[in-house]
Design an enzyme around this catalytic site. Sequence first.
Site, PDB file in Angstrom:
ATOM      1  N   ILE A 690       0.816  -1.222   0.000  1.00 38.02           N
ATOM      2  CA  ILE A 690       0.000   0.000   0.000  1.00 38.02           C
ATOM      3  C   ILE A 690       0.844   1.264   0.000  1.00 38.02           C
ATOM      4  O   ILE A 690       0.312   2.366  -0.029  1.00 38.02           O
ATOM      5  CB  ILE A 690      -0.943   0.028   1.205  1.00 38.02           C
ATOM      6  N   ASP A 824      10.639  14.255  12.305  1.00 36.51           N
ATOM      7  CA  ASP A 824      10.059  14.136  10.969  1.00 36.51           C
ATOM      8  C   ASP A 824       8.541  14.256  11.049  1.00 36.51           C
ATOM      9  O   ASP A 824       7.819  13.461  10.438  1.00 36.51           O
ATOM     10  CB  ASP A 824      10.463  12.806  10.325  1.00 36.51           C
TER      11      ASP A 824
END
Length: 1019
Positions: A690, A824
């Site tokens: 995915i 991040d």
Amino acid sequence: MNELILFLLFLLFYSIPFSANSQSSTSETNILLKLKQELGNPGPLQAWNNSSSPCDWPGISCSVDGYVSTLILKQTNIKKIPGTICDLKNLQSLDLSYNMIPGNFPTVLYNCSNLVYLDLSQNAFIGTIPSDINRLKTLQFIDLGANNFTGDIPVGIGNLTELRSLRLNSNLFNGTFPEDIVNLSNLVELKMDYNDFFPSKIPQSFGKLSKLKFIYMTTTNLVGEIPESFANLSSLVELDLSLNSMEGKIPDGLLLMKNLSHLYLYKNRFSGSIPSVIESLNLREIDVSMNNLTGTIPEGIGKLQNLELLNLFENQLQGEVPTSIGRIPTLKIFRVYTNKLNGILPPEIGLHSKLEAFEVPDNQFSGGLPENLCAGGTLTGVVAFSNNLSGGIPKSLQNCDSLLTVQLYNNNFSGEVPSGLWSVKNLQRLMLSDNSFTGQLPEKVAGNLTRIELSNNKFSGGIPRGVSSWTRLVVFQASNNVFSGSIPVELTNLPQLITLNLDGNSFSSEIPTKIFSWKSVTTLNLSRNKLSGPIPKDIGYLPNLLNLDLSENQLSGEIPPEFNQLRLTSLNLSSNQLNGKIPQEFDSMAYENSFLNNPNLCGTSSISNLKHCSAEVRESKKLSPKILAVVIILAATVFLFSFFMTWLLVREYRRKMIRRNLESWKLTSFRRVNFTEVNILKSMSDSNMIGSGGSGKVYKIPVGRDGDFVAVKKLWSKGNLDCNSEQEFLAEVQILGSIRHANIVKLLCCISSDNSKLLVYEYMENHSLEKCLHGAKKINEADLVNLANDMVLDWPKRFQIALGAAQGLCYLHHDYTPPIIHRDVKSSNILLDSEFKAKIADFGLAKILFKENQSNTMSAIAGSVGYIAPEYAYTTKINEKTDVYSFGVVLLELVTGREANGGDDSSLAEWAWKHYGEGKPIENALDNSIKEPAHLEGMTIVFRLGLKCTSALPSNRPSMKDVLQIMRHCKPLDGDDAKTGSIAIDIAPLLGDDRYLSSYKRGSKKIRDKTDENLLISS
């Protein structure tokens, strides 16, 4: 002041554009057109062309004889400074501010031989200021503020003898500043604030700068004393030496300066008494708070008829407050908290001026509160807790519509609360604990009231059924009063409630059963009452409950099995009449004192004060039908299990050859899982992939028989593991394997072999925030078909996502030990479950702060374009504020609908700041697809919060704890409140009003009112 006015008039004269009839030379036209081309033809310069005179072009002004004298390229998004600028031989004024220009100091400007005014502020210059900067010998004004300059301020700057204004504020200077500044005999303004200089003293020689009117040196690591020579600065108007480590006495001569209007010396180590002789009758603001000052408050302060702000808090001052201070006609802010002051408060304070803040807590004041605090109609807070005050609350306060907070706890007040005070229009906090107040609770309270604290008083009666209208209440503390009756079911209709303490009263009857609205409740204390009946099972469904105390009541029955869903940090059910087995989740020594004095409770662990459930069974002489049925079921279960195991062994034998290939894999579980490594490995195919990224591929793997899925991240699959990959793997496993938080993605297990590693997470049905928010641009058609019909994110959903992500980051920064920096944070790393609940993921770049003094400098820049904080790009130093910057970008994404890096020359943060800096309405920046009148106020606040989080300097960004506090108080509302566009409360005091953001536009990073230290907004 006259010299500065003349100087500004000089600049204004040269900024007046002349008509096209004032002809500049053809050569200057060509120079400017060449400059336009070299700058990349930015939008603001589109009007520069041959069809008109340069004197009519935007950003250009000409001298009387028609030559270009002023060039303003402010906020034009240029990225370099061509030497062509200095071909304009008559150029005197150059403004290149607010462009984020990178690189070192532009020495090409040395060729601009006639420069008088130079503004390079709000850019991204790095390195040191060159030692030969004195080559710009004609300069009278230079602004290098809000850049990233480091090192020393060079000696050569003292040779710019024509300078009248020197602005070096808000940089990263870590060296020294030279005494040679004393050579700038014409200097009117010296601005070096917000730099981390090497600890330095102010040279005595600075007292020779006789023309100085403005000195700003806050947060510059100053030590030592204020030079006595400052008494010679007869022109001084403003002096700001706050937030340093200075010591010694405040010089007597400082308050003898007749022109001085603003004196800021707060948060140093000054000692001794405040000078008693005060002749600076122009003083408008005095702030000497947070020092070690002793003695009394001088009577002379009462003579300052222009004084607006008086901050003396957090010292060791003694004696009484002079009554004359109450007669100052201009006084707005009066803060003397945390001293050793005593006596009666000035009775006339507030009567003669428009008083806004009255903060006197943590002293030894006696008597009553002044009667006329709100006579001017502008009072926002009465903060007087922890004194010896007595009497009643002045009735005049019930007519004070400007009032936001009343904090009178821990005094000797008595009598009833004035009936109108409960419903003062804008009241947000009413904190009256630890007094002797009497009376009953009203049916209605102020619509903005979020906090009611009444503990340890003598209030009586019951909780009125009208409590259901207190919809914005967040904290309700009424412990240790004389309340009685039942707890009304209407109390359960408060959706924003976080803390409810009703312990130590005489409440009776049963606990209300339907409490689904309490989804935000973290603390519930109903102990030491007369409650009876069973414990409602709905308590087990409260998702955020952390502290539960129902002890010393008459509760009976079993502890609901739904309690196994709770993750409590404290539980107390002692001294009741409970029976049966305690829930498995709490059957451990960690909760050994949670069930005392319940003789009919039992457990299976080693809790010493509980009977053992199995022993209880053996004591029974005859098995009851229920127990017999359980035994039969267990026997059948054992039989079926044995049969099933036999079948598994047969199947395992048949698959022996396949399993040999899997023997090198090892599963390490962090939570209870219902699958094996075989279930995962056999489904690792491209059809189940995915997503993919820099660290590997992600698969959607079915597990179990209920249609459940997990997400599997394959970090690498070929060759030996390199050092960086191994570090990423260890970081993610170390962090996620130990974290338990609702807004952090669950790491279920890891599966590893010699050359490959898999991380197995809970599967998030709605993918990432990036896909939901920018789906049309990021998701292919096949994925779009699978997205839910309600995937469109309206504002309430977006806010819910932002709040969840903020809760996760706040936990990492402030509640996890040691603290964690994610490094991040971005929309693709914020995952969404089936209910759009946000969970932070991907900790491969995370940094754990093991020690406060440990270096957190990274060898390489990590993160994603558009989300990286500017200081990280230049210094590679990280702290929690790098995450705050990235989260601010996410907020701007949510509220504008734009991507963090939209593909043009500027990031989303730069675009947002430019939009604001140009004075455009914030409403124009909001996402049109979700912009509704009911949500404009909340969206505007989140936009401003995004700006604050993405401030260029880390010190100007709030902590995640502050961010979360702001967001929790501006949830979108439902019903009639939503129609009006109102929010949970007025959070302007929390966020800071537009003065903060406008100060950014002016290049100043200082917040004068120190809202984060203001007791009016403290909780």
